[in-house]
Design an enzyme around this catalytic site. Structure first.
Site, PDB file in Angstrom:
ATOM      1  N   LEU A  88      28.446   4.767  -0.306  1.00  0.00           N
ATOM      2  CA  LEU A  88      27.189   4.041  -0.124  1.00  0.00           C
ATOM      3  C   LEU A  88      27.311   2.960   0.947  1.00  0.00           C
ATOM      4  O   LEU A  88      26.762   1.859   0.802  1.00  0.00           O
ATOM      5  CB  LEU A  88      26.714   3.431  -1.445  1.00  0.00           C
ATOM      6  CG  LEU A  88      26.386   4.420  -2.567  1.00  0.00           C
ATOM      7  CD1 LEU A  88      25.996   3.671  -3.841  1.00  0.00           C
ATOM      8  CD2 LEU A  88      25.281   5.371  -2.163  1.00  0.00           C
ATOM      9  N   CYS A  89      28.046   3.258   2.011  1.00  0.00           N
ATOM     10  CA  CYS A  89      28.160   2.308   3.124  1.00  0.00           C
ATOM     11  C   CYS A  89      27.913   3.031   4.455  1.00  0.00           C
ATOM     12  O   CYS A  89      28.610   2.792   5.440  1.00  0.00           O
ATOM     13  CB  CYS A  89      29.514   1.611   3.119  1.00  0.00           C
ATOM     14  SG  CYS A  89      30.942   2.689   2.926  1.00  0.00           S
ATOM     15  N   GLY A  90      26.950   3.933   4.445  1.00  0.00           N
ATOM     16  CA  GLY A  90      26.569   4.618   5.669  1.00  0.00           C
ATOM     17  C   GLY A  90      27.668   5.552   6.173  1.00  0.00           C
ATOM     18  O   GLY A  90      28.366   6.210   5.403  1.00  0.00           O
TER      19      GLY A  90
END
Length: 296
Positions: A88-90
């Protein structure tokens, strides 16, 4: 056209997702302040450590320390890959892994055996599936509580391998924290250590002021302490950089997700209003049609 109940449930679901992304954005922001402060304090020390070591190594012979020797044959390459434990950090982790895979293909094409030490679960899961990569060691679930002992343990593994000639090259791959918007992946060659004498651009004049250092005891004795410590310092810097970059990337990703949720809620609200209006219009048509039928 979907029913009013279906659209209303979708709006409620997106609203709950938006609350989660907002909370994750706030958590990442709080963690980023601490991680950014740590790397900003440590980075000048790591840079100065490298400059002092470069000056010291230029004054001694390459055979004065095993870590300064360039092996005659390069058969084994070790990669220290630092990623995050969580997603969930690109595209942050994907960029570091792509950089590592590119180096793996390059070294494999040159006929070298690639070995990996992974810090972070994402890098470990990606590299351990490759048959051409030998996993020396992995450290999962450690990025949330970094300390220098972890970097020391990782660096000691490659130091032992290089001294016993089981490893001929060592590269550090991590995400560098440049700013809130930039966290590019970096590749740093740790071993063999490049001194000005072995650097291809050594004929160029150094930029900036040049410092002359006086050493006591001898340069050879200092190298025995400073050179292994340099590998630990650079490894720890890569971990701190990756930690700060992870939180910055997650903060940006959750901010984008929150805005996307807002846009989706607005779109679903417009659909809800159109569906409700169509339902009301249909009911009115039925009422008017029934009244006309009675009058007729």
């Amino acid at each position: 056209m979907p029913s009013l109940k279906d659209v209303k449930m979708k709006i409620a679901g997106v609203g709950k997702t938006q609350q989660i992304t907002k909370a994750m954005n706030m958590v990442a922001s709080a963690k980023l302040r601490g991680a950014q402060s740590r790397i900003e304090r440590f980075r000048p020390f790591a840079s100065k450590y490298k400059s002092v070591l470069t000056e010291l190594a230029s004054k001694v012979d390459g055979a004065s320390h095993p870590l300064l020797e360039v092996h005659k044959e390069h058969k084994n390459c070790a990669l220290i890959v630092i990623t995050s434990d969580r997603g969930l950090c690109g595209s942050f982790n994907a960029a570091i892994i792509d950089k590592a895979l590119k180096l793996v293909r390059e070294k494999t094409a040159a006929g070298m055996q690639v070995k990996a030490i992974c810090v972070g679960r994402k890098g470990r899961d990606a590299l351990r599936r490759l048959p051409e990569v030998e996993m020396l060691d992995s450290y999962g679930e450690h990025m949330g509580s970094l300390d220098f002992s972890l970097a020391s343990s990782v660096a000691q593994t490659v130091i032992h391998g290089y001294e016993t000639e089981e490893i001929d090259e060592v590269y550090l791959i991590y995400g560098e924290f440049v700013s809130m918007a930039q966290q590019p992946p970096r590749v740093l060659q740790l071993l063999p250590f490049e001194t000005p004498a072995t650097d291809e651009n050594s004929n160029q004049a150094p930029e900036g002021p040049h410092c002359e250092y006086l050493y006591e005891p001898s340069e050879e004795q200092l190298l025995g302490v400073i050179l292994p410590q340099y590998l630990k310092v650079q490894t720890y810097r890569g971990m701190l950089d990756t930690s700060a970059s992870e939180h910055a990337a997650r903060m940006a990703a959750m901010d984008n997700a929150t805005r996307n949720c807002t846009d989706l809620i607005n779109s679903l609200t417009l659909l809800f209003n159109k569906t409700r209006q169509a339902s009301i219009t249909s009911e009115l048509i039925d009422i008017v049609g029934g009244a006309e039928a009675q009058n007729g």
